[in-house]
Design an enzyme around this catalytic site. Structure first.
Site, PDB file in Angstrom:
ATOM      1  CE  LYS A  28      -8.769 -43.005  39.254  1.00  0.00           C
ATOM      2  NZ  LYS A  28      -8.139 -44.009  40.114  1.00  0.00           N
ATOM      3  CB  THR A  62      -4.845 -42.939  42.088  1.00  0.00           C
ATOM      4  OG1 THR A  62      -5.763 -43.783  41.366  1.00  0.00           O
ATOM      5  CG2 THR A  62      -4.992 -41.505  41.591  1.00  0.00           C
ATOM      6  CE  LYS A  82      -4.776 -41.404  46.892  1.00  0.00           C
ATOM      7  NZ  LYS A  82      -4.453 -42.174  45.656  1.00  0.00           N
TER       8      LYS A  82
END
Length: 287
Positions: A168, A93, A236
């Protein structure tokens, strides 16, 4: 098919295993070589001590590492060993900008690229039941999809390079808001003194049902968080989503608030706890 898998964390380790079980010739690389040796001892296949050597001669190279910097470093090294016509797939990701940068470097060497972040967590990786959201060309997706099928239950081509990562971000925005709502529900029910097992049985049959409810309700109610997708990684991912929101002029007030709640969990020692640990900050507060 000769393939490489770079990064053997909680996701990559089982994903690479599924490829070998499917009959592919798999070479692995991990920054900590001991993890790669353990994988080879358990599954077979081969290992190399650097990404370029692991990627040499591979038709497809898969990567699943930590963040933008890791992805660019590993991809740069891997591309040095890849031949023209091969495809690099990044399951990490990252930001869309990171995906675009790697795609540009790949194109310079005649290598295809797909950004393919995943959802489903460690359990999904182990069961071979991940949801994969992809950005890239139709041709590259046609090449890599049959191989990714070995650890996927769903593969969706979202659009050009970077769009898998943007999808995502949507996924993580949904999860952040959902987990905060679920945390408040579990906290409220517990404080109200009702039977939470029966509550879950009741509400999971209606509009409130979700994957998080089915898989995290019981452990949230018991205060168990030492498993799953770590708060550090969620923060994150949310930082990526918030940065992308700034680029695109989108407003994410709930996501920004939940990100700060996760900061509180980190400060209390929950950096490696599962994301469902949001409820812990509520349970600490006086009634």
């Amino acid at each position: 098919m000769k393939v490489a898998f770079l990064g053997l964390g909680v996701m990559g380790y089982p994903m690479a295993g599924h490829l070998l079980k499917a009959g592919h010739e798999v070479t692995v690389y991990n920054r900590t070589a001991g993890k790669a040796r353990k994988w080879v001892e358990e599954h077979g296949g081969a290992m190399e001590n650097d990404p370029a050597a692991a990627s040499k001669g591979a038709a497809i190279v898969f990567a699943c590492v930590g963040n933008d910097g890791d992805s660019i470093d590993v991809a740069t090294a891997a591309l040095a060993g890849m031949g023209e016509g091969s495809v690099y797939v990044d399951h990490t990701t990252t930001s869309a900008a990171c995906a675009e940068e790697i795609a540009g470097r790949a194109a310079e060497r005649g290598v295809g690229f797909v950004d393919a972040p995943v959802s489903g967590g460690q359990a999904g990786a182990e069961k071979g039941a991940l949801s994969i959201m992809c950005g890239g060309s139709n041709a590259d997706l046609t090449t890599v999809s049959p191989v990714m099928d070995n650890y996927a239950k769903r593969i969706v081509h979202i659009g050009p390079v970077g769009h898998g990562q943007l999808c995502k971000a949507v996924n993580q925005i949904c999860i952040a808001g959902l987990l905060q709502g679920l945390s408040e529900a579990v906290h409220f029910g517990s404080r109200a003194g009702i039977d939470m097992d029966r509550v879950r049985e009741a509400v999971s049959g209606g509009a409130a049902q979700s994957w998080q409810m089915e898989n995290r309700w019981a452990t949230m109610n018991r205060g168990e968080f030492d498993f799953g997708f770590a708060v550090d990684w969620m923060r994150k991912d949310l930082r990526i989503a918030l940065d992308e929101a700034g680029r695109h002029g989108a407003s994410l007030p709930v996501t920004a608030l939940v990100d700060q709640f996760y900061a509180e969990v980190q400060e209390s020692g929950g950096r490696r706890w599962d994301t469902s640990s949001l409820v812990s900050r509520l349970n600490k507060k006086p009634s």
